[in-house]
Design a protein around this motif. Sequence first.
Motif, short mmCIF file in Angstrom:
data_model
loop_
_atom_site.label_atom_id
_atom_site.label_comp_id
_atom_site.label_asym_id
_atom_site.label_seq_id
_atom_site.Cartn_x
_atom_site.Cartn_y
_atom_site.Cartn_z
N VAL A 27 0.84 -1.20 0.00
CA VAL A 27 0.00 0.00 0.00
C VAL A 27 0.87 1.25 0.00
O VAL A 27 0.55 2.25 -0.67
N ALA A 28 1.98 1.22 0.74
CA ALA A 28 2.85 2.40 0.84
C ALA A 28 3.46 2.78 -0.50
O ALA A 28 3.86 3.93 -0.70
N ARG A 29 3.53 1.83 -1.42
CA ARG A 29 4.10 2.13 -2.74
C ARG A 29 3.10 2.81 -3.68
O ARG A 29 3.47 3.29 -4.75
N LEU A 30 1.83 2.84 -3.29
CA LEU A 30 0.82 3.47 -4.14
C LEU A 30 1.01 4.99 -4.13
O LEU A 30 1.29 5.59 -3.11
N ASN A 31 0.84 5.58 -5.29
CA ASN A 31 0.96 7.03 -5.42
C ASN A 31 -0.22 7.51 -6.25
O ASN A 31 -0.24 7.37 -7.47
N HIS A 32 -1.23 8.06 -5.56
CA HIS A 32 -2.45 8.49 -6.25
C HIS A 32 -3.07 9.63 -5.45
O HIS A 32 -3.08 9.59 -4.21
N PRO A 33 -3.60 10.64 -6.13
CA PRO A 33 -4.15 11.79 -5.40
C PRO A 33 -5.35 11.47 -4.53
O PRO A 33 -5.68 12.25 -3.63
N HIS A 34 -6.02 10.33 -4.77
CA HIS A 34 -7.21 9.99 -3.99
C HIS A 34 -6.98 8.77 -3.10
O HIS A 34 -7.94 8.12 -2.68
N ILE A 35 -5.72 8.45 -2.80
CA ILE A 35 -5.38 7.40 -1.85
C ILE A 35 -4.53 8.02 -0.75
O ILE A 35 -3.51 8.66 -1.03
N CYS A 36 -4.98 7.87 0.48
CA CYS A 36 -4.25 8.42 1.62
C CYS A 36 -2.86 7.80 1.69
O CYS A 36 -2.70 6.57 1.60
N THR A 37 -1.85 8.64 1.84
CA THR A 37 -0.47 8.16 1.89
C THR A 37 -0.17 7.48 3.22
O THR A 37 -0.46 8.03 4.29
N LEU A 38 0.39 6.27 3.14
CA LEU A 38 0.82 5.55 4.35
C LEU A 38 2.29 5.86 4.58
O LEU A 38 3.14 5.58 3.73
N HIS A 39 2.60 6.47 5.73
CA HIS A 39 3.97 6.87 6.04
C HIS A 39 4.77 5.79 6.74
O HIS A 39 5.96 5.62 6.49
N ASP A 40 4.12 5.05 7.64
CA ASP A 40 4.90 4.16 8.51
C ASP A 40 3.99 3.11 9.12
O ASP A 40 2.77 3.30 9.22
N VAL A 41 4.58 1.99 9.52
CA VAL A 41 3.93 0.95 10.31
C VAL A 41 4.80 0.73 11.53
O VAL A 41 6.01 0.58 11.40
N GLY A 42 4.20 0.75 12.72
CA GLY A 42 5.02 0.64 13.92
C GLY A 42 4.42 -0.25 14.98
O GLY A 42 3.25 -0.62 14.93
N HIS A 43 5.26 -0.59 15.96
CA HIS A 43 4.85 -1.39 17.11
C HIS A 43 5.49 -0.76 18.34
O HIS A 43 6.65 -0.38 18.33
N ASP A 44 4.71 -0.63 19.39
CA ASP A 44 5.22 -0.12 20.66
C ASP A 44 4.71 -1.06 21.73
O ASP A 44 3.57 -0.95 22.18
N GLY A 45 5.54 -2.03 22.13
CA GLY A 45 5.07 -3.08 23.03
C GLY A 45 3.98 -3.87 22.33
O GLY A 45 4.15 -4.31 21.18
N PRO A 46 2.81 -4.02 22.96
CA PRO A 46 1.72 -4.78 22.33
C PRO A 46 0.89 -3.97 21.34
O PRO A 46 -0.03 -4.50 20.73
N VAL A 47 1.22 -2.69 21.19
CA VAL A 47 0.40 -1.80 20.35
C VAL A 47 0.94 -1.78 18.93
O VAL A 47 2.11 -1.48 18.69
N ASP A 48 0.07 -2.10 17.97
CA ASP A 48 0.39 -1.99 16.55
C ASP A 48 -0.31 -0.76 16.00
O ASP A 48 -1.47 -0.50 16.31
N TYR A 49 0.38 -0.02 15.15
CA TYR A 49 -0.22 1.21 14.64
C TYR A 49 0.26 1.53 13.24
O TYR A 49 1.34 1.11 12.80
N LEU A 50 -0.59 2.27 12.52
CA LEU A 50 -0.27 2.82 11.21
C LEU A 50 -0.10 4.33 11.35
O LEU A 50 -0.80 4.97 12.13
N VAL A 51 0.81 4.88 10.57
CA VAL A 51 0.98 6.33 10.52
C VAL A 51 0.65 6.77 9.11
O VAL A 51 1.27 6.31 8.14
N MET A 52 -0.35 7.64 8.99
CA MET A 52 -0.86 8.02 7.68
C MET A 52 -0.86 9.53 7.51
O MET A 52 -0.74 10.28 8.47
N GLU A 53 -1.02 9.93 6.27
CA GLU A 53 -1.22 11.33 5.93
C GLU A 53 -2.41 11.88 6.70
O GLU A 53 -3.44 11.22 6.82
#
Length: 207
Positions: free
Chosen positions: A141-167
């Motif tokens: 998904v992060a490789r997609l480049n389109h004006p109507h697709i939200c940009t995915l910046h990062d995927v992370g983990h902090d202990g048991p917490v999984d999270y996405l970082v998006m535009e």
Amino acid sequence: MSAREWDRVKRAFQAVLEMEPSARAARAVEFCGDDPELLAEVQALLAAHVEAGEFGERPAVEMLAALSGLETDVTAPEVRQVNAGERLGAYEIRVPLGGGGMGDVYEGWDTRLDRTVAIKVLRLGGSSSGRERFEREARAVARLNHPHICTLHDVGHDGPVDYLVMEHLVGETLARRLSRGPLPWTEAIEVAIQMASALDCAHRAGI
């Protein structure tokens, strides 16, 4: 929408959803009382639920697992609530923005690049195989480049917490807009073309 407001909407929607389909509209009016904004939000969710069909009848995480071949419990795991000022990796939580079947979304601050981002704390159930599969798909998904697709910046983990970082995008959701009434046909066509174009981009990338 604040966390308190979102909780009110979720409670109202869940209470309405417990009724038989034929009684839900009346129950929504009864439950929301004289709060037209709450009623509009619940009615928009009900409309999306009906349109989604089977997707609306099963938890989102269960449907995602079925489609992707992952194993998960029928009951979606809880998302740990995070608070303003808390850090997830390099990201600082600011305020809640909303939530959905896969997790809760917060406005956050990227301390490395000094920018506002959207952070989605996910329900993955702690499965290592699920996490690996999710990361592979997130990279695609992060490789997609389109004006109507939200940009995915990062995927992370902090202990048991999984999270996405998006535009971080500011504006009105389609559901909220539709709660005020149908779109003019010219605007509806424009939105449909934008969505179809985004889907085409994702499909061509194998997603």
